[in-house]
Design an enzyme around this catalytic site. Structure first.
Site, PDB file in Angstrom:
ATOM      1  N   GLY A  86      -6.677  -0.749  -3.968  1.00  0.00           N
ATOM      2  CA  GLY A  86      -7.254  -1.985  -4.524  1.00  0.00           C
ATOM      3  C   GLY A  86      -6.318  -3.163  -4.369  1.00  0.00           C
ATOM      4  O   GLY A  86      -5.172  -3.028  -3.960  1.00  0.00           O
ATOM      5  N   GLY A  88      -3.787  -5.157  -5.286  1.00  0.00           N
ATOM      6  CA  GLY A  88      -2.691  -5.116  -6.253  1.00  0.00           C
ATOM      7  C   GLY A  88      -1.936  -6.432  -6.333  1.00  0.00           C
ATOM      8  O   GLY A  88      -1.211  -6.696  -7.294  1.00  0.00           O
ATOM      9  N   GLY A 122       2.679  -7.676  -8.167  1.00  0.00           N
ATOM     10  CA  GLY A 122       1.529  -8.509  -7.817  1.00  0.00           C
ATOM     11  C   GLY A 122       1.903  -9.818  -7.140  1.00  0.00           C
ATOM     12  O   GLY A 122       1.042 -10.657  -6.863  1.00  0.00           O
ATOM     13  N   ARG A 180     -13.017  -3.097   3.587  1.00  0.00           N
ATOM     14  CA  ARG A 180     -12.233  -2.243   4.479  1.00  0.00           C
ATOM     15  C   ARG A 180     -12.881  -0.873   4.614  1.00  0.00           C
ATOM     16  O   ARG A 180     -13.746  -0.515   3.807  1.00  0.00           O
ATOM     17  CB  ARG A 180     -10.831  -2.044   3.869  1.00  0.00           C
ATOM     18  CG  ARG A 180     -10.147  -3.325   3.482  1.00  0.00           C
ATOM     19  CD  ARG A 180      -9.451  -3.217   2.116  1.00  0.00           C
ATOM     20  NE  ARG A 180      -9.086  -4.550   1.615  1.00  0.00           N
ATOM     21  CZ  ARG A 180      -7.934  -5.157   1.882  1.00  0.00           C
ATOM     22  NH1 ARG A 180      -7.032  -4.528   2.589  1.00  0.00           N
ATOM     23  NH2 ARG A 180      -7.692  -6.364   1.435  1.00  0.00           N
ATOM     24  N   ASP A 249      -7.055   1.361   4.707  1.00  0.00           N
ATOM     25  CA  ASP A 249      -7.252   0.207   3.808  1.00  0.00           C
ATOM     26  C   ASP A 249      -6.867  -1.094   4.512  1.00  0.00           C
ATOM     27  O   ASP A 249      -7.099  -2.176   3.970  1.00  0.00           O
ATOM     28  CB  ASP A 249      -6.431   0.361   2.522  1.00  0.00           C
ATOM     29  CG  ASP A 249      -4.964   0.622   2.792  1.00  0.00           C
ATOM     30  OD1 ASP A 249      -4.662   1.570   3.537  1.00  0.00           O
ATOM     31  OD2 ASP A 249      -4.117  -0.135   2.286  1.00  0.00           O
ATOM     32  N   ASN A 250      -6.308  -0.995   5.703  1.00  0.00           N
ATOM     33  CA  ASN A 250      -5.955  -2.195   6.456  1.00  0.00           C
ATOM     34  C   ASN A 250      -6.838  -2.353   7.681  1.00  0.00           C
ATOM     35  O   ASN A 250      -6.466  -3.026   8.640  1.00  0.00           O
ATOM     36  CB  ASN A 250      -4.483  -2.153   6.870  1.00  0.00           C
ATOM     37  CG  ASN A 250      -3.557  -2.261   5.658  1.00  0.00           C
ATOM     38  OD1 ASN A 250      -3.946  -2.797   4.634  1.00  0.00           O
ATOM     39  ND2 ASN A 250      -2.351  -1.758   5.793  1.00  0.00           N
ATOM     40  N   ASP A 259      -4.046  -7.887   7.383  1.00  0.00           N
ATOM     41  CA  ASP A 259      -2.772  -7.391   6.840  1.00  0.00           C
ATOM     42  C   ASP A 259      -1.624  -7.452   7.847  1.00  0.00           C
ATOM     43  O   ASP A 259      -1.262  -6.466   8.471  1.00  0.00           O
ATOM     44  CB  ASP A 259      -2.915  -5.986   6.240  1.00  0.00           C
ATOM     45  CG  ASP A 259      -3.254  -6.095   4.765  1.00  0.00           C
ATOM     46  OD1 ASP A 259      -3.788  -7.147   4.364  1.00  0.00           O
ATOM     47  OD2 ASP A 259      -2.955  -5.161   4.008  1.00  0.00           O
TER      48      ASP A 259
HETATM   49  P1  AMP Z   1      -0.404  -3.311   2.070  1.00  0.00           P
HETATM   50  O1  AMP Z   1       0.887  -2.699   2.449  1.00  0.00           O
HETATM   51  O2  AMP Z   1      -0.359  -4.794   1.993  1.00  0.00           O
HETATM   52  O3  AMP Z   1      -1.546  -2.823   2.858  1.00  0.00           O
HETATM   53  O4  AMP Z   1      -0.661  -2.847   0.556  1.00  0.00           O
HETATM   54  C1  AMP Z   1      -0.927  -1.519   0.191  1.00  0.00           C
HETATM   55  C2  AMP Z   1      -1.271  -1.453  -1.278  1.00  0.00           C
HETATM   56  O5  AMP Z   1      -0.130  -1.837  -2.068  1.00  0.00           O
HETATM   57  C3  AMP Z   1      -2.388  -2.377  -1.712  1.00  0.00           C
HETATM   58  O6  AMP Z   1      -3.130  -1.734  -2.712  1.00  0.00           O
HETATM   59  C4  AMP Z   1      -1.659  -3.573  -2.260  1.00  0.00           C
HETATM   60  O7  AMP Z   1      -2.428  -4.285  -3.168  1.00  0.00           O
HETATM   61  C5  AMP Z   1      -0.461  -2.912  -2.924  1.00  0.00           C
HETATM   62  N1  AMP Z   1       0.688  -3.829  -3.045  1.00  0.00           N
HETATM   63  C6  AMP Z   1       1.477  -4.295  -2.062  1.00  0.00           C
HETATM   64  N2  AMP Z   1       2.418  -5.110  -2.541  1.00  0.00           N
HETATM   65  C7  AMP Z   1       2.230  -5.194  -3.874  1.00  0.00           C
HETATM   66  C8  AMP Z   1       2.882  -5.898  -4.942  1.00  0.00           C
HETATM   67  N3  AMP Z   1       3.922  -6.691  -4.739  1.00  0.00           N
HETATM   68  N4  AMP Z   1       2.386  -5.721  -6.181  1.00  0.00           N
HETATM   69  C9  AMP Z   1       1.329  -4.930  -6.424  1.00  0.00           C
HETATM   70  N5  AMP Z   1       0.683  -4.249  -5.467  1.00  0.00           N
HETATM   71  C10 AMP Z   1       1.125  -4.374  -4.209  1.00  0.00           C
HETATM   72 MG    MG Z   2      -3.299  -3.742   2.845  1.00  0.00          MG
END
Ligand code: AMP
Ligand code: MG
Length: 482
Positions: A86, A88, A122, A180, A249-250, A259
């Site tokens: 989700g 985040g 976040g 996604r 998810d990407n 992403d």
């Molecule tokens: P990503 O690597 O951008 O594809 O993120 C993978 C998952 O990690 C997703 O659910 C993002 O929302 C979560 N995520 C990445 N960075 C953060 C962060 N700084 N705080 C909270 N969730 C994160």
């Molecule tokens: Mg992502």
């Protein structure tokens, strides 16, 4: 209303998302707003760059009409399934209709914790904001389907990352949708067939309305995504782009690149080239991307089975038939793009292309620069500009002879010019722009964005950006920085 919202995702059931207001930040400042994109979304650039606009881009002010939410999704990360990921660190403000009549999501990335944040803060550091802005806008200008950058702001607060306390930023992302493969997996893993059906109907209406007319709209949806992703990945490959984290998810269902974490444009050509620091098994190497694409699409197909047919054997058979078209779709798109890079006619032997890639790999030749110079040679320049890139020039000469033979004296120069960019976001330039931004100097970032807006144009003022890095500038690893 300064932004004409027209939200649809919030009409899906409450389990699809969480209402989430962006966190307040102390001192937002605008780094850059994308005026051209703003105007395509009927957003007034002057307003966007005003104190109120900046407050919106920083999450300090929720504009009228926005219904901020974080979206639920799941996903396979490096092959391992996570039932709940989700948004985040992203908050969807809402949807707008562009001047092209199409629907776009407006999302803040780095706007604070959500119910999906798990242990994360976040937030986003400034580096990833700069990186995503440069990369996504470069991809758009290169003609690749992608999410876009509307703005980058600093927040006036620091975030804790591996390197310590560093400046924070917020990125405003525009996408045809943020749905996604992992969004489908979220309902599938919960055996929520009703959720799957509503999501599929939403996606069909939004991205593939023609599928509504098909005998089996869910199968037609799968076919549309298979087709969009096969063509997208072939496009990436032809530009030496390595996504770096092709987790389910990407991967969007719209067929847009999403992403821009540890992605990179390959320099010295090698099929097993990897930049991402977190991709230790080289799962997402340049040459593995087509296969991973199919793996991800197979995960999507699995989620759609209960909708495709009540008879599960029949559903599997039909879904497999659609998935089996991927190889041919990818192959066709890929060979078309590579033929264009070499100026070859459709009937020229594919061997010329394979030989070319082998030659580049053997001598570790810069992918973009090679095709750029080959285009110049095709345009009548001295072949010495190519020769100087090679250590073993005999091998090059042999290949050049083959290439000339294969073109049968008809060389499609226009195709070459539109398939071989002069400028790509070179890793060391992106890194320099990021490092300068941390020092408060946004000029290198802005210059790079300006240059990359017209990557196929000869502009002598940006000639330095064409060049390979000096040995001490080479970037070997890229990081997501989350
Ligand atoms: P990503 O690597 O951008 O594809 O993120 C993978 C998952 O990690 C997703 O659910 C993002 O929302 C979560 N995520 C990445 N960075 C953060 C962060 N700084 N705080 C909270 N969730 C994160
Ligand atoms: Mg992502």
């Amino acid at each position: 209303m300064n932004i004409q919202f027209d939200n649809t995702y919030v009409s899906l059931p409450e389990r699809f998302y969480a209402n989430q207001v962006p966190a307040l930040v102390p001192e937002p400042e605008l780094i850059l707003a994308n005026r051209a994109l703003a105007s395509q979304l009927s957003i007034d650039s002057e307003w966007l760059e005003s104190a109120e606009g900046i407050a919106t881009l920083a999450g300090n002010s929720v504009p009228e009409g926005a219904q901020p939410i974080s979206q639920a999704y799941a996903g396979h990360q490096f092959g391992g399934f996570v039932p709940q990921l989700g948004d985040g660190r992203a908050i969807l403000l809402g949807e707008v209709i562009g001047t092209d009549g199409k629907r776009y999501d407006l999302q803040l990335k780095g706007s604070g914790r959500t119910p999906f944040s798990r242990s994360g803060d976040g937030k986003s550091a400034l580096g990833p904001v700069i990186r995503e802005y440069i990369l996504s806008e470069a991809m758009a200008a290169l003609g690749v389907p992608t999410t876009r950058a509307l703005a980058a702001v600093t927040t006036g607060e620091t975030v804790m990352r591996e390197e310590g306390a560093i400046a924070g930023g917020i990125f405003t992302r525009v996408a045809s949708s943020h749905i996604r493969v992992g969004t489908f997996q979220y309902y599938h893993t919960r055996n929520d067939v009703e959720g799957l059906k509503l999501l599929a109907e939403h996606v069909v209406a939004r991205h593939y309305p023609a599928a509504q007319e098909a005998d089996n709209p869910y199968l037609a949806l799968l076919e549309s995504v298979v087709s969009a992703q096969a063509s997208l990945i072939a496009h990436w490959m032809s530009l030496g782009f390595i996504h770096g984290v092709m987790n389910t998810d990407n991967m969007t269902v719209s067929g847009e690149t999403i992403d821009y974490g540890p992605c990179a444009f390959m320099e010295a050509f090698h099929p097993q080239c990897v930049f991402s620091s977190i991709d230790q098994g080289a799962r997402y190497a340049w040459g593995n991307q087509p296969e991973i694409g199919l793996w991800n699409l197979t995960r999507l197909a699995e989620t759609l089975l209960p909708l495709v047919s009540e008879d599960s054997d029949k559903a599997i058979e039909q879904a497999e038939a659609v998935l089996s078209t991927y190889a041919e779709r990818f192959g066709e798109a890929y060979s078309k793009r590579l033929r264009a890079k070499l100026g070859l006619s459709p009937d020229a032997p594919f061997e010329v292309i394979t030989d070319c890639l082998n030659l580049l790999a053997e001598q570790k030749i810069d992918f973009t620069l090679f095709f750029r110079k080959l285009t110049q040679v095709a345009n009548g320049e001295d072949p010495a500009i190519l020769t100087s890139m090679f250590t073993d020039t005999t091998a090059l000469d042999e290949w050049l002879n083959k290439w000339r033979g294969a073109t049968n004296a008809i060389l499609d120069l226009t195709a070459m010019q539109s398939a071989n960019p002069i400028l790509i976001p070179r890793n060391h330039r992106v890194e320099q722009a990021i490092q300068s931004a941390y020092q408060g100097d946004h000029a290198p970032f802005k210059r790079l964005v300006d240059a990359l807006a017209a990557p196929y144009e000869e502009r002598p003022e940006y000639a330095d950006l064409e060049m390979q890095p000096e040995p001490d500038e080479v970037v070997h690893r890229t990081f997501c920085g989350t």
